[in-house]
Motif scaffolding. Structure first.
Motif, PDB file in Angstrom:
ATOM      1  N   ASN A  64       0.818  -1.222   0.000  1.00 35.25           N
ATOM      2  CA  ASN A  64       0.000   0.000   0.000  1.00 35.25           C
ATOM      3  C   ASN A  64       0.848   1.267   0.000  1.00 35.25           C
ATOM      4  O   ASN A  64       0.537   2.230  -0.703  1.00 35.25           O
ATOM      5  CB  ASN A  64      -0.952   0.013   1.200  1.00 35.25           C
ATOM      6  CG  ASN A  64      -2.099  -0.956   0.963  1.00 35.25           C
ATOM      7  OD1 ASN A  64      -2.427  -1.265  -0.185  1.00 35.25           O
ATOM      8  ND2 ASN A  64      -2.681  -1.472   2.038  1.00 35.25           N
ATOM      9  N   GLU A  67       2.119   1.668  -3.518  1.00 36.84           N
ATOM     10  CA  GLU A  67       1.059   2.023  -4.470  1.00 36.84           C
ATOM     11  C   GLU A  67       0.649   3.488  -4.298  1.00 36.84           C
ATOM     12  O   GLU A  67       0.443   4.213  -5.277  1.00 36.84           O
ATOM     13  CB  GLU A  67      -0.149   1.086  -4.296  1.00 36.84           C
ATOM     14  CG  GLU A  67      -1.108   1.185  -5.473  1.00 36.84           C
ATOM     15  CD  GLU A  67      -2.217   0.128  -5.428  1.00 36.84           C
ATOM     16  OE1 GLU A  67      -2.338  -0.585  -4.407  1.00 36.84           O
ATOM     17  OE2 GLU A  67      -2.964   0.039  -6.420  1.00 36.84           O
ATOM     18  N   THR A  68       0.555   3.921  -3.046  1.00 34.70           N
ATOM     19  CA  THR A  68       0.201   5.323  -2.776  1.00 34.70           C
ATOM     20  C   THR A  68       1.232   6.263  -3.397  1.00 34.70           C
ATOM     21  O   THR A  68       0.904   7.299  -3.979  1.00 34.70           O
ATOM     22  CB  THR A  68       0.133   5.564  -1.246  1.00 34.70           C
ATOM     23  OG1 THR A  68      -0.679   4.552  -0.682  1.00 34.70           O
ATOM     24  CG2 THR A  68      -0.414   6.926  -0.918  1.00 34.70           C
ATOM     25  N   LYS A  69       2.502   5.858  -3.286  1.00 35.60           N
ATOM     26  CA  LYS A  69       3.577   6.669  -3.867  1.00 35.60           C
ATOM     27  C   LYS A  69       3.367   6.818  -5.385  1.00 35.60           C
ATOM     28  O   LYS A  69       3.482   7.916  -5.943  1.00 35.60           O
ATOM     29  CB  LYS A  69       4.921   5.984  -3.563  1.00 35.60           C
ATOM     30  CG  LYS A  69       6.123   6.809  -3.922  1.00 35.60           C
ATOM     31  CD  LYS A  69       7.417   6.076  -3.628  1.00 35.60           C
ATOM     32  CE  LYS A  69       8.337   6.196  -4.826  1.00 35.60           C
ATOM     33  NZ  LYS A  69       9.572   5.443  -4.712  1.00 35.60           N
ATOM     34  N   ASN A  71       0.529   6.484  -7.049  1.00 39.57           N
ATOM     35  CA  ASN A  71      -0.660   7.276  -7.358  1.00 39.57           C
ATOM     36  C   ASN A  71      -0.330   8.765  -7.338  1.00 39.57           C
ATOM     37  O   ASN A  71      -0.815   9.543  -8.166  1.00 39.57           O
ATOM     38  CB  ASN A  71      -1.778   6.949  -6.360  1.00 39.57           C
ATOM     39  CG  ASN A  71      -2.310   5.538  -6.591  1.00 39.57           C
ATOM     40  OD1 ASN A  71      -2.210   5.007  -7.703  1.00 39.57           O
ATOM     41  ND2 ASN A  71      -2.836   4.914  -5.556  1.00 39.57           N
ATOM     42  N   LYS A  72       0.517   9.138  -6.396  1.00 35.84           N
ATOM     43  CA  LYS A  72       0.923  10.542  -6.285  1.00 35.84           C
ATOM     44  C   LYS A  72       1.771  10.951  -7.500  1.00 35.84           C
ATOM     45  O   LYS A  72       1.605  12.052  -8.046  1.00 35.84           O
ATOM     46  CB  LYS A  72       1.731  10.715  -4.987  1.00 35.84           C
ATOM     47  CG  LYS A  72       1.626  12.090  -4.419  1.00 35.84           C
ATOM     48  CD  LYS A  72       2.143  12.180  -2.998  1.00 35.84           C
ATOM     49  CE  LYS A  72       2.736  13.559  -2.795  1.00 35.84           C
ATOM     50  NZ  LYS A  72       4.165  13.566  -2.592  1.00 35.84           N
ATOM     51  N   ASN A  88      -2.743   5.337 -14.419  1.00 31.51           N
ATOM     52  CA  ASN A  88      -3.393   4.576 -13.340  1.00 31.51           C
ATOM     53  C   ASN A  88      -3.593   3.117 -13.725  1.00 31.51           C
ATOM     54  O   ASN A  88      -3.445   2.223 -12.898  1.00 31.51           O
ATOM     55  CB  ASN A  88      -4.749   5.203 -12.984  1.00 31.51           C
ATOM     56  CG  ASN A  88      -4.548   6.399 -12.060  1.00 31.51           C
ATOM     57  OD1 ASN A  88      -3.679   6.369 -11.188  1.00 31.51           O
ATOM     58  ND2 ASN A  88      -5.329   7.461 -12.263  1.00 31.51           N
TER      59      ASN A  88
END
Ligand code: ASP
Ligand code: MG
Length: 440
Positions: A64, A67-69, A71-72, A88
């Motif tokens: 997670n 993945e967050t990195k 998305n940013k 994406n």
């Protein structure tokens, strides 16, 4: 055509990815090899380690975070909604692959598949960025042409044939982008060229297409004449021969994957090390020519273990060294340095995985002594062209150092000394003060 490789830091942020795009889009057709964004491969290895330990919660957290990195990154990288959507999708697809292993048996193939996602993502993200900016760019899927054989050595014939086929299949483009590091193995399974292997990918591609030049872009101006992490007053080296660069890369200078030089040397393709943060600098040029200036550089390789075998049976006997070397061969453990006397042989290794077994077998031939935490200090240059008294200069510079082994004459491009790692910085600094910054 040139082959340009950009390392993890060069594609480590949206800003750096844009800088790379500016650097490569000069109108000349080229192949661009990319690493994973910096930190990604480490994170993927970490996720794999959690999965080996069946530590699903920890794996989920690490997945997670990564993945967050991404998305940013996508939010900041693209302007159009369409590009963001494409980005994406790329990230989602790779993370679906990664997450699928949470509920599966985990093995080396799983690890190799997870670790490959870093390069698969970075290349697609940069390709989308370039398309958004109107450039003619196409992806060359590395898994369609990069191959290693049963011995994990690059399969040059397959690579050479396949890349030409793949280039035809995807069609003409001004900029081709491909993944560094990843490949298929002899079983057709996903594998890689070991950590730092993107440099090697670039060189293999360069050799396969007979490139005009291979450029390795990193975050430092090129090879330095000593390790800037430990020593003050280091200088960038403008020119090195393939042999000198190979010795330096192998013995510690972290800037280049050690195998990179060989395909380039075989096909006589110049390799240039360049700095993404300082593109105006000419970097270090590596060619078949040595510019003949004696000692060029020193580098250190840590984590070395010295093994001494003392045996009266060695005296005037033949076959002794063969027996010793066979033990290392059986345990697939490469030897770096060797030094012999009439009754003893010392050698050094950096892979201690089978040290216990090796020691037990060596004990059949004599008394075995092991010294850990050693460093090889490698002194590189075209030593034959140096004036006489050169060896004494090296030894004078090492006056206060407890030297465990010396290797001189193995190649005209290298003198190696083995010292306790505790004395490494002192050794490097003294060589800088007394030789590198004194004569050249
Ligand atoms: N991404 C891989 C690594 O971090 C390969 C490379 O960057 O050369 O080792
Ligand atoms: Mg690297």
């Amino acid at each position: 055509m040139k082959v340009l490789k950009f390392g993890g830091t060069s594609v480590g942020s949206p800003e750096n990815m844009r800088a790379v795009m500016q650097l490569i889009t000069n109108g000349e057709q080229k192949i661009i090899v990319l690493s994973a964004m910096s930190g990604t491969t480490n994170a993927l290895v970490e996720i794999s380690n959690c999965l080996y330990k069946k530590n699903k919660d920890e794996a989920n957290i690490a997945i997670n975070v990564l993945e967050t990195k991404y998305n940013k990154v996508i939010d900041e990288l693209y302007i159009s909604d369409d590009s963001k959507k494409q980005g994406n999708e790329v990230v989602e697809k790779s993370f679906d692959v990664i997450k699928s292993f949470i509920s599966k048996e985990f093995d080396l193939l799983g690890e190799n598949t997870i670790v490959a996602q870093g390069e698969l993502i970075s290349t697609q993200l940069v390709a989308i960025l370039m398309e958004e900016n109107g450039f003619d760019v196409k992806l060359l899927p590395a898994l369609d042409f990069m191959r290693i054989d049963e011995n994990k050595a690059a399969d040059m014939n397959v690579i050479s044939n396949n890349i030409k086929k793949v280039m035809k299949e995807v069609g003409e483009a001004q900029y081709y982008i491909t993944q560094g590091f990843i490949c298929l193995n002899a079983n057709g399974h996903i594998d890689n060229l070991q950590r730092g292997g993107s440099d090697y990918t670039a060189s293999l591609i360069g050799a396969a297409i007979d490139a005009e030049e291979i450029e390795i872009w990193t975050d430092i101006d090129g090879f330095h004449n000593n390790d800037p992490r430990y020593v003050t007053n280091t200088r960038k080296i403008d020119q090195l021969s393939f042999d000198e660069a190979a010795e330096l890369a192998y013995f510690g200078a972290k800037i280049l994957h050690p195998q990179t030089v060989f395909p380039a040397r075989l096909h006589n393709i110049p390799v240039r090390l360049k700095n993404t943060m300082n593109p105006a600098d000419s970097g270090t040029l590596i060619t078949s020519e040595s510019d003949g200036k004696g000692i060029k550089a020193v580098a250190a390789k840590d984590g070395i273990t010295a093994i001494k075998i003392l045996s009266s049976r060695m005296l005037m006997a033949y076959g002794f060294l063969k027996n010793i070397f066979e033990i290392f061969e059986r345990y697939k453990t490469p030897i770096d340095m060797i030094s012999t006397s009439e009754v003893a042989v010392s050698l050094s290794i950096d892979n201690t995985k089978y040290l216990d077994q090796i020691r037990t077998e060596l004990e059949k031939y004599g008394t075995v002594g092991i010294d850990e935490n050693m460093s090889i200090i490698c002194i590189v240059g075209d030593i034959i062209q140096e004036e006489r008294g050169f060896a004494s200069k090296v030894f004078n510079a090492l006056d206060d150092i407890p030297i465990r082994m010396i290797s001189y004459g193995g190649s005209r491009f290298n003198i190696s000394v083995l010292v306790p790692t505790a004395h490494k910085i002192q050794t490097l600094q003294s060589l800088s003060d007394n030789i590198l910054n004194n004569n050249n």
